[in-house]
Structures are given as structure tokens and as C-alpha cells.
Design a protein around this motif. Structure first.
Motif, PDB file in Angstrom:
ATOM      1  N   SER A 292       0.860  -1.197   0.000  1.00 41.98           N
ATOM      2  CA  SER A 292       0.000   0.000   0.000  1.00 41.98           C
ATOM      3  C   SER A 292       0.889   1.237   0.000  1.00 41.98           C
ATOM      4  O   SER A 292       1.786   1.367   0.835  1.00 41.98           O
ATOM      5  CB  SER A 292      -0.923   0.001   1.210  1.00 41.98           C
ATOM      6  N   ILE A 293       0.665   2.130  -0.959  1.00 39.59           N
ATOM      7  CA  ILE A 293       1.503   3.315  -1.129  1.00 39.59           C
ATOM      8  C   ILE A 293       0.623   4.553  -1.230  1.00 39.59           C
ATOM      9  O   ILE A 293      -0.338   4.578  -1.997  1.00 39.59           O
ATOM     10  CB  ILE A 293       2.389   3.196  -2.384  1.00 39.59           C
ATOM     11  N   ALA A 294       0.970   5.569  -0.453  1.00 39.18           N
ATOM     12  CA  ALA A 294       0.247   6.844  -0.485  1.00 39.18           C
ATOM     13  C   ALA A 294       1.206   7.941  -0.921  1.00 39.18           C
ATOM     14  O   ALA A 294       2.058   8.375  -0.140  1.00 39.18           O
ATOM     15  CB  ALA A 294      -0.340   7.166   0.895  1.00 39.18           C
ATOM     16  N   VAL A 295       1.110   8.347  -2.166  1.00 40.87           N
ATOM     17  CA  VAL A 295       1.883   9.472  -2.679  1.00 40.87           C
ATOM     18  C   VAL A 295       1.015  10.262  -3.635  1.00 40.87           C
ATOM     19  O   VAL A 295       0.094   9.728  -4.253  1.00 40.87           O
ATOM     20  CB  VAL A 295       3.185   9.033  -3.413  1.00 40.87           C
ATOM     21  N   LYS A 296       1.331  11.534  -3.765  1.00 40.93           N
ATOM     22  CA  LYS A 296       0.642  12.375  -4.730  1.00 40.93           C
ATOM     23  C   LYS A 296       1.091  11.992  -6.133  1.00 40.93           C
ATOM     24  O   LYS A 296       2.208  11.504  -6.338  1.00 40.93           O
ATOM     25  CB  LYS A 296       0.969  13.850  -4.453  1.00 40.93           C
ATOM     26  N   SER A 297       0.237  12.225  -7.112  1.00 41.29           N
ATOM     27  CA  SER A 297       0.592  11.933  -8.497  1.00 41.29           C
ATOM     28  C   SER A 297       1.396  13.097  -9.073  1.00 41.29           C
ATOM     29  O   SER A 297       0.840  14.066  -9.588  1.00 41.29           O
ATOM     30  CB  SER A 297      -0.662  11.687  -9.343  1.00 41.29           C
ATOM     31  N   TYR A 298       2.710  13.016  -8.953  1.00 42.63           N
ATOM     32  CA  TYR A 298       3.628  13.954  -9.585  1.00 42.63           C
ATOM     33  C   TYR A 298       4.150  13.316 -10.875  1.00 42.63           C
ATOM     34  O   TYR A 298       4.039  12.091 -11.049  1.00 42.63           O
ATOM     35  CB  TYR A 298       4.829  14.224  -8.670  1.00 42.63           C
ATOM     36  N   PRO A 299       4.785  14.096 -11.745  1.00 40.59           N
ATOM     37  CA  PRO A 299       5.414  13.469 -12.915  1.00 40.59           C
ATOM     38  C   PRO A 299       6.446  12.409 -12.546  1.00 40.59           C
ATOM     39  O   PRO A 299       6.653  11.463 -13.304  1.00 40.59           O
ATOM     40  CB  PRO A 299       6.068  14.665 -13.630  1.00 40.59           C
ATOM     41  N   HIS A 300       7.066  12.541 -11.379  1.00 40.75           N
ATOM     42  CA  HIS A 300       8.081  11.576 -10.963  1.00 40.75           C
ATOM     43  C   HIS A 300       7.522  10.429 -10.119  1.00 40.75           C
ATOM     44  O   HIS A 300       8.296   9.615  -9.605  1.00 40.75           O
ATOM     45  CB  HIS A 300       9.217  12.277 -10.208  1.00 40.75           C
TER      46      HIS A 300
ATOM     47  N   GLN B 200      -3.939  14.145   3.604  1.00 40.50           N
ATOM     48  CA  GLN B 200      -4.911  13.274   4.269  1.00 40.50           C
ATOM     49  C   GLN B 200      -4.290  11.923   4.660  1.00 40.50           C
ATOM     50  O   GLN B 200      -4.838  11.208   5.497  1.00 40.50           O
ATOM     51  CB  GLN B 200      -6.116  13.038   3.362  1.00 40.50           C
ATOM     52  N   ALA B 201      -3.161  11.605   4.048  1.00 39.00           N
ATOM     53  CA  ALA B 201      -2.480  10.346   4.387  1.00 39.00           C
ATOM     54  C   ALA B 201      -1.581  10.471   5.604  1.00 39.00           C
ATOM     55  O   ALA B 201      -1.182   9.456   6.193  1.00 39.00           O
ATOM     56  CB  ALA B 201      -1.639   9.870   3.193  1.00 39.00           C
ATOM     57  N   PHE B 202      -1.260  11.688   6.013  1.00 41.49           N
ATOM     58  CA  PHE B 202      -0.211  11.867   7.012  1.00 41.49           C
ATOM     59  C   PHE B 202      -0.615  11.366   8.392  1.00 41.49           C
ATOM     60  O   PHE B 202       0.147  10.633   9.037  1.00 41.49           O
ATOM     61  CB  PHE B 202       0.209  13.336   7.087  1.00 41.49           C
ATOM     62  N   ALA B 203      -1.787  11.747   8.863  1.00 43.11           N
ATOM     63  CA  ALA B 203      -2.222  11.294  10.188  1.00 43.11           C
ATOM     64  C   ALA B 203      -2.369   9.779  10.243  1.00 43.11           C
ATOM     65  O   ALA B 203      -1.886   9.139  11.192  1.00 43.11           O
ATOM     66  CB  ALA B 203      -3.507  11.997  10.611  1.00 43.11           C
ATOM     67  N   PRO B 204      -3.033   9.140   9.265  1.00 41.84           N
ATOM     68  CA  PRO B 204      -3.105   7.674   9.308  1.00 41.84           C
ATOM     69  C   PRO B 204      -1.741   7.003   9.292  1.00 41.84           C
ATOM     70  O   PRO B 204      -1.546   5.966   9.936  1.00 41.84           O
ATOM     71  CB  PRO B 204      -3.907   7.329   8.042  1.00 41.84           C
TER      72      PRO B 204
ATOM     73  N   VAL C  22       4.189   2.432   2.553  1.00 45.64           N
ATOM     74  CA  VAL C  22       5.029   3.522   2.070  1.00 45.64           C
ATOM     75  C   VAL C  22       4.163   4.760   1.957  1.00 45.64           C
ATOM     76  O   VAL C  22       3.043   4.695   1.451  1.00 45.64           O
ATOM     77  CB  VAL C  22       5.642   3.182   0.688  1.00 45.64           C
ATOM     78  N   SER C  23       4.672   5.905   2.430  1.00 49.86           N
ATOM     79  CA  SER C  23       3.860   7.110   2.363  1.00 49.86           C
ATOM     80  C   SER C  23       4.715   8.356   2.211  1.00 49.86           C
ATOM     81  O   SER C  23       5.775   8.490   2.835  1.00 49.86           O
ATOM     82  CB  SER C  23       2.999   7.261   3.623  1.00 49.86           C
ATOM     83  N   GLU C  24       4.264   9.241   1.377  1.00 50.67           N
ATOM     84  CA  GLU C  24       4.770  10.611   1.365  1.00 50.67           C
ATOM     85  C   GLU C  24       4.445  11.233   2.711  1.00 50.67           C
ATOM     86  O   GLU C  24       3.398  10.969   3.301  1.00 50.67           O
ATOM     87  CB  GLU C  24       4.072  11.369   0.230  1.00 50.67           C
ATOM     88  N   LEU C  25       5.344  12.068   3.218  1.00 45.92           N
ATOM     89  CA  LEU C  25       5.120  12.685   4.525  1.00 45.92           C
ATOM     90  C   LEU C  25       5.816  14.038   4.561  1.00 45.92           C
ATOM     91  O   LEU C  25       6.952  14.168   4.089  1.00 45.92           O
ATOM     92  CB  LEU C  25       5.664  11.778   5.626  1.00 45.92           C
ATOM     93  N   ALA C  26       5.141  15.022   5.104  1.00 46.72           N
ATOM     94  CA  ALA C  26       5.768  16.335   5.272  1.00 46.72           C
ATOM     95  C   ALA C  26       6.927  16.213   6.246  1.00 46.72           C
ATOM     96  O   ALA C  26       6.851  15.476   7.237  1.00 46.72           O
ATOM     97  CB  ALA C  26       4.746  17.343   5.782  1.00 46.72           C
ATOM     98  N   ILE C  27       7.994  16.953   5.999  1.00 45.79           N
ATOM     99  CA  ILE C  27       9.181  16.804   6.831  1.00 45.79           C
ATOM    100  C   ILE C  27       8.913  17.242   8.267  1.00 45.79           C
ATOM    101  O   ILE C  27       9.411  16.630   9.220  1.00 45.79           O
ATOM    102  CB  ILE C  27      10.404  17.541   6.230  1.00 45.79           C
TER     103      ILE C  27
ATOM    104  N   GLU D 249      -6.648  23.215  11.542  1.00 48.40           N
ATOM    105  CA  GLU D 249      -6.519  21.765  11.679  1.00 48.40           C
ATOM    106  C   GLU D 249      -5.586  21.420  12.831  1.00 48.40           C
ATOM    107  O   GLU D 249      -4.665  22.181  13.145  1.00 48.40           O
ATOM    108  CB  GLU D 249      -5.974  21.136  10.389  1.00 48.40           C
ATOM    109  N   GLU D 250      -5.809  20.246  13.415  1.00 43.71           N
ATOM    110  CA  GLU D 250      -4.955  19.760  14.485  1.00 43.71           C
ATOM    111  C   GLU D 250      -3.683  19.158  13.904  1.00 43.71           C
ATOM    112  O   GLU D 250      -3.609  18.886  12.696  1.00 43.71           O
ATOM    113  CB  GLU D 250      -5.702  18.705  15.299  1.00 43.71           C
ATOM    114  N   PRO D 251      -2.690  18.900  14.731  1.00 42.91           N
ATOM    115  CA  PRO D 251      -1.472  18.254  14.238  1.00 42.91           C
ATOM    116  C   PRO D 251      -1.750  16.832  13.764  1.00 42.91           C
ATOM    117  O   PRO D 251      -2.656  16.159  14.262  1.00 42.91           O
ATOM    118  CB  PRO D 251      -0.546  18.250  15.456  1.00 42.91           C
ATOM    119  N   HIS D 252      -0.965  16.358  12.801  1.00 31.95           N
ATOM    120  CA  HIS D 252      -1.088  14.969  12.369  1.00 31.95           C
ATOM    121  C   HIS D 252      -0.615  14.024  13.465  1.00 31.95           C
ATOM    122  O   HIS D 252      -1.143  12.914  13.600  1.00 31.95           O
ATOM    123  CB  HIS D 252      -0.251  14.743  11.103  1.00 31.95           C
TER     124      HIS D 252
END
Length: 297
Positions: free
Chosen positions: A6-14, A40-44, A53-58, A140-143
Motif C-alpha cells: 500500500s503506497i500513499a503518494v501524490k501523483s507527480y510526474p516523478h 490526508q495520508a499523514f495522520a493515518p 510507504v507514504s509521502e510525509l511532510a518533513i 486543523e490539528e497536528p497529524h
């Protein structure tokens, strides 16, 4: 048959390669979460490790690591940009200098939003405005559930753009999706922001990182070869895009433990400690220790 990742990432060209028929990593097919916006993937991810695997804000990753979440960081920066232009006022409102924000209310989606981290760092570094001298109005609350916000953070409802339009905040910090979707031109508060952004980049030898790629630590420990294969696939696409495009958002992309990635992570750590986004010092080497151990180059 190997299970699906299961992978959560935004659809970028890369990242579009993940949706190509037949793509596998370590013999695993992939299932994309399809969340939009991607935060929306960050808190889960940080609260229950819902994705492999997930994209995540630094900023979120720094807080999640401090809270003990079993997530590992990969040296892949999926998005970023300069952010001097992200501090805005509504068109037609009185001009205001960055230093005039002391004692004022500034809107931001969440105190721990990474764009806010960069803007507050810039305000302190270049204009002497400390994060604690502004009231940060959030929607919004923190993730990361364990994170306790500073006392000068308030919560309200609605959208940050609406707060700005109604005059409930003097200024607002808006990330790229909000800026790109705004109706009409918002006015950057920092003067000569284009030149200021390039000067910041030259001074720090980096472009600010917004989102990176993370993996569940148990997956990395059990299947380092799978994670390494996936890392290489992302790295190839990032390098291909950087070779063919220009602009600060492309310059911000990173693959590998480069000087620019290390510089970007170090400034993010420094800013986060300064602003009480995290409270415990950490080194860049510690952030990347799992990758270095299980995916040696």
C-alpha cells in the motif's frame, strides 16, 4: 503470491510510474491510496502506520520520530519550493512589513504544516520576528496526536483563505496547492521575494524540502531489498525529471544523501527546534540511520 504494497503518494510526474501496469518492487504489486490532498495520508501513517510507504511532510516526520512512531525516512524529497512568497495578505488591504506582524494574528492550516515551518524560520532569520510573538490561527490539528502546540496557537474552523478574506487574520501562510488555487492574486508580504528566495537558497545551499518518502520500519527491516528497489525506482524518475526541467519546485527534488538534501534537513531541524515544532535535538545522520543501515549504497 507476494502481498500488495500500500503506497500513499501524490501523483507527480516523478511518481506516475507507480500506476504503470506490471510495476512491482521485490515481487510485490502496489496499491495506490489515491488520497487528495495528499496530507490526508499523514495522520493515518504516523498514528497507525496504515500504509507500507507514504509521502510525509518533513515537519510531520520530525514530530512523528520524536513521538516514537515506527517509520523510517528515505532520502527522497518528493516536493519543495522556496516560501518567501507563501506569506500573503489579501489584495487591497494595507501594506504591512514582516516586522509589523509582531502581535498580530496570522493564519496557517496547522502550526506543524511544513510551509509554516519555513515561513516562520524566514521571519526569524531575516526579519527578527520570533514565532512566539505572533498568534497563529489554525484550522486543523497536528497529524501527530502526541504533539502539544505552543500557547500562542489558536484553533478555528473553515479555510485559511476565508479567514484572510474576512480580515480575521492579518496575513496567511499558504502552501503551493492553496496559492495555486486562490481566486485572484494574493500579495506577498516579504518585499522583493524572488530575489530574497534566491539569496536564501545561496546562503543555505538548498531549496526548502516539503515532502519526503517514508516507509514502515518493519517493512524496511524485513525486506530491505524491496525497499531498496523501490527507492531506486523513485530516484531514477526524480533524476530524469531534474535533468529535463527547471524551476525551484524541480530543484527541490532530491534522490540520495546529497549535500543539498543534508543542508535542507539540517535547516528544517534548526527551524523546528527554534519554533517548538520539536523539542528534542536530532541530527541528520539520525534521521537517515535506518536507510543507511538497511539500504547501504
Amino acid at each position: 503470491m507476494a502481498r500488495t504494497l500500500s503506497i500513499a503518494v501524490k501523483s507527480y510526474p516523478h511518481t506516475t510510474f507507480l500506476a504503470e501496469p506490471g510495476f512491482t518492487a521485490g515481487g510485490h504489486g502496489v496499491e495506490l491510496a489515491g488520497l487528495n490532498p495528499i496530507y490526508q495520508a499523514f495522520a493515518p501513517m504516523v498514528r497507525e502506520q496504515r500504509f507500507d510507504v507514504s509521502e510525509l511532510a518533513i515537519a510531520t516526520y520530525l514530530q512523528a520520530r520524536e513521538a516514537g512512531a515506527p517509520i523510517s525516512l528515505l532520502p527522497l524529497a518528493l516536493s519543495g519550493d522556496f516560501h518567501h512568497h507563501s506569506l500573503t495578505r489579501w489584495p487591497g488591504t494595507p501594506e504591512i512589513a514582516p516586522a509589523d506582524l509582531i502581535g498580530k494574528r496570522v493564519g496557517v492550516r496547522a502550526y506543524s504544516q511544513t510551509t509554516g515551518l519555513w515561513v516562520r524560520g524566514i521571519l526569524h532569520e531575516e526579519f527578527g520576528v520570533d514565532a512566539k510573538d505572533i498568534t497563529w490561527v489554525t484550522t486543523e490539528e497536528p497529524h501527530v496526536a502526541e504533539y502539544v502546540e505552543p500557547p500562542n496557537v489558536e484553533r478555528t474552523t473553515g479555510k485559511v483563505l476565508d479567514l484572510l478574506e474576512r480580515g480575521e487574520v492579518t496575513a496567511a501562510v499558504l502552501g503551493p496547492p492553496a496559492l495555486d488555487g486562490a481566486q485572484g492574486p494574493l500579495v506577498p508580504i516579504i518585499p522583493d521575494w524572488r530575489e530574497a528566495e534566491e539569496a536564501w537558497g545561496a546562503r543555505h545551499n538548498t531549496v526548502p524540502i516539503n515532502h519526503m518518502l517514508t516507509v514502515r520500519r518493519d517493512l524496511l527491516e524485513a525486506e530491505p531489498g524491496t525497499v531498496s528497489e523501490l527507492y531506486q525506482a523513485f530516484a531514477k524518475q526524480i533524476e530524469t525529471r531534474k535533468a529535463g526541467e527547471t524551476g525551484s519546485r524541480v530543484r527541490a527534488l532530491r534522490a540520495g544523501v546529497t549535500d543539498e538534501l543534508v543542508a535542507g534537513l539540517q535547516v528544517a531541524i534548526d527551524y523546528a527546534l527554534q519554533q517548538n515544532v520539536i523539542r528534542t535535538p536530532v541530527t541528520v545522520a539520525e534521521l537517515l540511520a535506518d536507510f543507511t543501515r538497511y539500504c547501504p549504497r
